[in-house]
Design an enzyme around this catalytic site. Structure first.
Site, PDB file in Angstrom:
ATOM      1  N   GLU A  99       0.829  -1.193   0.000  1.00 24.51           N
ATOM      2  CA  GLU A  99       0.000   0.000   0.000  1.00 24.51           C
ATOM      3  C   GLU A  99       0.871   1.254   0.000  1.00 24.51           C
ATOM      4  O   GLU A  99       1.880   1.317   0.677  1.00 24.51           O
ATOM      5  CB  GLU A  99      -0.920   0.010   1.221  1.00 24.51           C
ATOM      6  CG  GLU A  99      -1.873  -1.167   1.298  1.00 24.51           C
ATOM      7  CD  GLU A  99      -2.933  -1.155   0.199  1.00 24.51           C
ATOM      8  OE1 GLU A  99      -3.144  -0.080  -0.405  1.00 24.51           O
ATOM      9  OE2 GLU A  99      -3.531  -2.219  -0.040  1.00 24.51           O
ATOM     10  N   CYS A 124      -7.475  -2.118   8.106  1.00 22.71           N
ATOM     11  CA  CYS A 124      -6.178  -2.119   7.420  1.00 22.71           C
ATOM     12  C   CYS A 124      -5.721  -0.692   7.132  1.00 22.71           C
ATOM     13  O   CYS A 124      -4.576  -0.317   7.419  1.00 22.71           O
ATOM     14  CB  CYS A 124      -6.262  -2.929   6.121  1.00 22.71           C
ATOM     15  SG  CYS A 124      -6.516  -4.692   6.389  1.00 22.71           S
ATOM     16  N   HIS A 167      -1.179  -5.988   1.600  1.00 22.39           N
ATOM     17  CA  HIS A 167      -2.366  -6.824   1.573  1.00 22.39           C
ATOM     18  C   HIS A 167      -2.057  -8.136   0.851  1.00 22.39           C
ATOM     19  O   HIS A 167      -1.313  -8.146  -0.138  1.00 22.39           O
ATOM     20  CB  HIS A 167      -3.512  -6.118   0.845  1.00 22.39           C
ATOM     21  CG  HIS A 167      -4.411  -5.345   1.746  1.00 22.39           C
ATOM     22  ND1 HIS A 167      -4.641  -3.993   1.594  1.00 22.39           N
ATOM     23  CD2 HIS A 167      -5.160  -5.737   2.822  1.00 22.39           C
ATOM     24  CE1 HIS A 167      -5.483  -3.584   2.528  1.00 22.39           C
ATOM     25  NE2 HIS A 167      -5.816  -4.622   3.280  1.00 22.39           N
ATOM     26  N   ARG A 195     -17.772   6.224  10.776  1.00 20.34           N
ATOM     27  CA  ARG A 195     -18.591   5.744  11.882  1.00 20.34           C
ATOM     28  C   ARG A 195     -19.199   4.412  11.481  1.00 20.34           C
ATOM     29  O   ARG A 195     -19.807   4.301  10.420  1.00 20.34           O
ATOM     30  CB  ARG A 195     -19.732   6.712  12.208  1.00 20.34           C
ATOM     31  CG  ARG A 195     -19.271   8.116  12.540  1.00 20.34           C
ATOM     32  CD  ARG A 195     -18.764   8.210  13.953  1.00 20.34           C
ATOM     33  NE  ARG A 195     -18.210   9.524  14.231  1.00 20.34           N
ATOM     34  CZ  ARG A 195     -17.850   9.928  15.430  1.00 20.34           C
ATOM     35  NH1 ARG A 195     -17.967   9.132  16.456  1.00 20.34           N
ATOM     36  NH2 ARG A 195     -17.342  11.121  15.611  1.00 20.34           N
TER      37      ARG A 195
END
Length: 212
Positions: free
Chosen positions: A78, A141, A165, A88
């Site tokens: 990444e 992640c 990943h 949220r």
């Protein structure tokens, strides 16, 4: 280098997490690097705490987090972790937020300072698919990659940090038609190549952009 390699526990109803299983199989020494392994929970507010504890007890040059990305066919280092300050996740039963803003006083995003392109080229040399990812998603992640960047920016400027990943393993896709997977032994081999390629040298200059 002393490298702390972390991996998440199983989540989303899966019995195993290939990231964790692969990290367990990594050698304690890869090239010139000394490897320490750490399991972390797939829970927003708890995931970074074991890492902070390790960093307070021992010096590390690098923290590399490994996570599962079901649906991807390749190992994907990444490039960036983003600050989703309005993230949220509602608990439908309690109707209370179980995720708080990632870091209200942090930057909008933090870029990994690992030589991600060099790492990708090293993985490919082993005959293993690897691509550069510009999105770590919006789950834990991405959260942990961002938190590593925040730690680097605020309290541990000496560390290099990043995230890779990995795909599902074949046993995870027996009930998921047309979903790619990768053998655990191949994941271990690819991660080993990527870790061996970590250094403080300038990253390889190669175009890895995509149109989507």
């Amino acid at each position: 280098m002393k490298i702390l390699v972390t991996a998440f526990d199983p989540f989303g109803g899966e019995k195993t997490n290939p990231a964790l299983e692969a990290v367990k199989q990594l050698d304690g020494r890869i090239g010139e690097h000394e490897i320490t392994k750490l399991e972390i929970p797939t829970i927003f507010q708890e995931s970074v705490e074991p890492i902070k504890a390790q960093l307070s007890q021992q010096h590390f040059d690098v923290v590399l987090a490994i996570g599962q990305a079901g649906g991807r066919y390749a190992l994907t280092p990444e490039r960036i972790g983003i600050n989703i300050d309005d993230a949220r996740i509602a608990d439908n039963k309690k109707q209370q937020p179980i995720d708080e803003p990632i870091q209200s006083d942090g930057a909008a995003a933090y870029f990994s300072n690992l030589p991600v392109k060099t790492m990708i080229e090293a993985i490919k040399k082993e005959g293993i698919p690897a691509t550069l990812s510009n999105s770590a998603g919006t789950f834990v992640c991405n959260h942990i990659l961002y938190q590593l960047g925040y730690l680097h920016a605020t309290s541990h400027p000496e560390i290099q940090f990043g995230f890779i990943h990995v795909p599902f393993t074949p046993d995870q896709v027996t009930d998921k038609p047309n979903t790619p997977s990768m053998a655990l032994s191949t994941i271990v081999k690819g991660l080993t190549a990527a870790i061996a390629a970590i250094s403080t040298d300038e990253d390889t200059k190669v175009a890895l952009g995509e149109t989507h």
